[in-house]
Design a protein around this motif. Structure first.
Motif, PDB file in Angstrom:
ATOM      1  N   ASN A 115      -3.319   1.546  -1.774  1.00 56.49           N
ATOM      2  CA  ASN A 115      -3.245   0.207  -2.139  1.00 56.49           C
ATOM      3  C   ASN A 115      -4.669  -0.517  -1.919  1.00 56.49           C
ATOM      4  O   ASN A 115      -5.605   0.127  -1.807  1.00 56.49           O
ATOM      5  CB  ASN A 115      -2.226  -0.215  -1.043  1.00 56.49           C
ATOM      6  CG  ASN A 115      -2.438  -0.001   0.260  1.00 56.49           C
ATOM      7  OD1 ASN A 115      -3.652   0.126   0.898  1.00 56.49           O
ATOM      8  ND2 ASN A 115      -1.622   0.358   1.293  1.00 56.49           N
ATOM      9  N   PHE A 157      -5.379   8.023  -1.118  1.00 57.03           N
ATOM     10  CA  PHE A 157      -4.460   9.292  -0.880  1.00 57.03           C
ATOM     11  C   PHE A 157      -5.494  10.425  -1.196  1.00 57.03           C
ATOM     12  O   PHE A 157      -6.083  10.609  -2.307  1.00 57.03           O
ATOM     13  CB  PHE A 157      -3.344   9.408  -1.806  1.00 57.03           C
ATOM     14  CG  PHE A 157      -2.655  10.667  -1.916  1.00 57.03           C
ATOM     15  CD1 PHE A 157      -1.811  11.202  -1.112  1.00 57.03           C
ATOM     16  CD2 PHE A 157      -2.744  11.238  -3.226  1.00 57.03           C
ATOM     17  CE1 PHE A 157      -1.393  12.350  -1.196  1.00 57.03           C
ATOM     18  CE2 PHE A 157      -2.037  12.600  -3.423  1.00 57.03           C
ATOM     19  CZ  PHE A 157      -1.375  13.090  -2.364  1.00 57.03           C
ATOM     20  N   ASN A 167      -6.567  -0.909   0.937  1.00 56.44           N
ATOM     21  CA  ASN A 167      -7.523  -0.132   1.618  1.00 56.44           C
ATOM     22  C   ASN A 167      -7.175   1.209   2.296  1.00 56.44           C
ATOM     23  O   ASN A 167      -7.749   1.792   3.054  1.00 56.44           O
ATOM     24  CB  ASN A 167      -8.067  -1.074   2.908  1.00 56.44           C
ATOM     25  CG  ASN A 167      -6.749  -1.183   3.761  1.00 56.44           C
ATOM     26  OD1 ASN A 167      -5.521  -1.299   3.349  1.00 56.44           O
ATOM     27  ND2 ASN A 167      -7.104  -1.623   5.104  1.00 56.44           N
ATOM     28  N   THR A 168      -6.080   1.681   1.359  1.00 57.71           N
ATOM     29  CA  THR A 168      -5.643   3.216   1.944  1.00 57.71           C
ATOM     30  C   THR A 168      -5.954   3.912   0.484  1.00 57.71           C
ATOM     31  O   THR A 168      -5.471   3.661  -0.591  1.00 57.71           O
ATOM     32  CB  THR A 168      -4.250   3.304   1.993  1.00 57.71           C
ATOM     33  OG1 THR A 168      -4.173   2.153   3.124  1.00 57.71           O
ATOM     34  CG2 THR A 168      -3.760   4.453   2.475  1.00 57.71           C
ATOM     35  N   ILE A 201      -6.365   7.947   9.890  1.00 56.01           N
ATOM     36  CA  ILE A 201      -6.145   9.118   8.937  1.00 56.01           C
ATOM     37  C   ILE A 201      -4.793   9.641   9.309  1.00 56.01           C
ATOM     38  O   ILE A 201      -4.441   9.909  10.233  1.00 56.01           O
ATOM     39  CB  ILE A 201      -7.096  10.249   8.988  1.00 56.01           C
ATOM     40  CG1 ILE A 201      -6.864  11.230   7.792  1.00 56.01           C
ATOM     41  CG2 ILE A 201      -7.328  10.911  10.218  1.00 56.01           C
ATOM     42  CD1 ILE A 201      -7.981  12.381   7.447  1.00 56.01           C
ATOM     43  N   ASN A 202      -3.945   9.903   8.208  1.00 46.42           N
ATOM     44  CA  ASN A 202      -2.656  10.517   8.537  1.00 46.42           C
ATOM     45  C   ASN A 202      -2.489  11.617   7.617  1.00 46.42           C
ATOM     46  O   ASN A 202      -2.363  11.673   6.254  1.00 46.42           O
ATOM     47  CB  ASN A 202      -1.732   9.354   8.339  1.00 46.42           C
ATOM     48  CG  ASN A 202      -0.081  10.072   8.286  1.00 46.42           C
ATOM     49  OD1 ASN A 202       0.140  10.773   9.054  1.00 46.42           O
ATOM     50  ND2 ASN A 202       0.874   9.628   7.372  1.00 46.42           N
ATOM     51  N   GLN A 251      -6.245   5.611  -4.873  1.00 39.14           N
ATOM     52  CA  GLN A 251      -6.217   4.616  -4.059  1.00 39.14           C
ATOM     53  C   GLN A 251      -4.632   4.263  -4.175  1.00 39.14           C
ATOM     54  O   GLN A 251      -3.963   4.253  -5.050  1.00 39.14           O
ATOM     55  CB  GLN A 251      -6.809   3.013  -4.878  1.00 39.14           C
ATOM     56  CG  GLN A 251      -7.052   1.979  -4.005  1.00 39.14           C
ATOM     57  CD  GLN A 251      -7.492   0.976  -4.525  1.00 39.14           C
ATOM     58  OE1 GLN A 251      -8.530   1.227  -5.565  1.00 39.14           O
ATOM     59  NE2 GLN A 251      -7.196  -0.428  -4.187  1.00 39.14           N
ATOM     60  N   ASN A 295      -3.622  10.382   3.833  1.00 43.80           N
ATOM     61  CA  ASN A 295      -3.801   9.057   3.613  1.00 43.80           C
ATOM     62  C   ASN A 295      -5.119   8.768   4.693  1.00 43.80           C
ATOM     63  O   ASN A 295      -4.999   8.928   5.895  1.00 43.80           O
ATOM     64  CB  ASN A 295      -2.605   8.230   4.010  1.00 43.80           C
ATOM     65  CG  ASN A 295      -1.544   8.310   2.720  1.00 43.80           C
ATOM     66  OD1 ASN A 295      -1.998   8.622   1.695  1.00 43.80           O
ATOM     67  ND2 ASN A 295      -0.626   7.981   2.933  1.00 43.80           N
ATOM     68  N   ILE A 296      -5.863   8.076   4.041  1.00 39.04           N
ATOM     69  CA  ILE A 296      -7.010   7.355   4.795  1.00 39.04           C
ATOM     70  C   ILE A 296      -7.065   5.983   4.753  1.00 39.04           C
ATOM     71  O   ILE A 296      -7.082   5.700   3.549  1.00 39.04           O
ATOM     72  CB  ILE A 296      -8.390   8.249   4.455  1.00 39.04           C
ATOM     73  CG1 ILE A 296      -8.528   9.650   4.750  1.00 39.04           C
ATOM     74  CG2 ILE A 296      -9.627   7.396   4.994  1.00 39.04           C
ATOM     75  CD1 ILE A 296      -9.760  10.328   4.385  1.00 39.04           C
ATOM     76  N   THR A 297      -7.086   5.221   5.818  1.00 37.32           N
ATOM     77  CA  THR A 297      -7.345   3.938   5.815  1.00 37.32           C
ATOM     78  C   THR A 297      -8.790   3.443   5.989  1.00 37.32           C
ATOM     79  O   THR A 297      -9.230   3.938   6.897  1.00 37.32           O
ATOM     80  CB  THR A 297      -6.328   3.268   7.013  1.00 37.32           C
ATOM     81  OG1 THR A 297      -5.007   3.733   6.604  1.00 37.32           O
ATOM     82  CG2 THR A 297      -6.149   1.839   6.763  1.00 37.32           C
ATOM     83  N   THR A 298      -9.058   2.590   5.353  1.00 36.46           N
ATOM     84  CA  THR A 298     -10.527   1.810   5.328  1.00 36.46           C
ATOM     85  C   THR A 298     -10.830   0.763   6.005  1.00 36.46           C
ATOM     86  O   THR A 298      -9.447  -0.002   5.986  1.00 36.46           O
ATOM     87  CB  THR A 298     -11.199   1.921   3.981  1.00 36.46           C
ATOM     88  OG1 THR A 298     -10.718   1.160   3.172  1.00 36.46           O
ATOM     89  CG2 THR A 298     -11.309   3.365   3.590  1.00 36.46           C
ATOM     90  N   THR A 317     -10.843   3.475   9.578  1.00 31.38           N
ATOM     91  CA  THR A 317     -10.022   3.197  10.504  1.00 31.38           C
ATOM     92  C   THR A 317      -8.751   4.050  11.109  1.00 31.38           C
ATOM     93  O   THR A 317      -8.167   3.826  12.133  1.00 31.38           O
ATOM     94  CB  THR A 317      -9.275   1.873  10.285  1.00 31.38           C
ATOM     95  OG1 THR A 317      -8.458   1.542   9.459  1.00 31.38           O
ATOM     96  CG2 THR A 317     -10.427   0.723  10.204  1.00 31.38           C
TER      97      THR A 317
END
Length: 140
Positions: free
Chosen positions: A108, A113, A110-111, A62-63, A106, A71-74, A60
């Motif tokens: 958290n 590193f 759903n994020t 990427i930062n 991981q 950081n990637i959010t799923t 969802t």
């Protein structure tokens, strides 16, 4: 290792590579394997060195917040999932010589590193470096 175990391992690797499901038969599986019915690839991404998502599913956002740091959010939870990452060439445009490394962890629920590096970089260059990478998340 007997032939049936080799065949089962090969089928599992192929299914996970293409994002499929892996079913384990209790007739041929070890007792601890029979309890796990299926594992699926819930998310994957191919990311350029500058943090652009080139392809993926279940991602969802990427930062990119530093050299070789992302950081990637799923879209789903990560607890109990296998986190797989590899540096890739991005179609031959990756300038990094020598060895390279990736760390996937991981943050958290759903994020993730991601840290990419070129440990064999010469001179006074920092080890952290922007590298294209691929990521896979496989959950039970």
């Amino acid at each position: 290792m007997n032939a049936s175990k080799k065949l089962a391992l090969g089928a599992t690797a192929l299914a996970l590579t293409v994002g499929g499901a892996v079913a384990v038969s209790s007739a041929s599986a070890e007792p601890h394997q029979a309890a796990r019915a299926a594992a699926t690839t819930t998310a994957w991404a191919k990311v350029s060195a500058n943090g652009q998502i080139l392809g993926g599913q279940g991602i969802t956002g990427i930062n990119k917040f530093g050299i070789g740091r992302y950081n990637i959010t799923t879209s789903s939870g990560l607890n109990g999932c296998a986190l797989l990452g590899t540096i890739n060439s991005n179609g031959g445009n990756d300038p990094g010589p020598g060895s390279s490394s990736i760390l996937v962890g991981q943050v958290n629920g759903n994020t993730l590193f991601i840290r990419t590096a070129t440990p064999s970089a010469g001179g006074t260059a920092a080890v952290d470096s922007d590298r294209p990478f691929s990521l896979g998340i496989v959950c039970p």
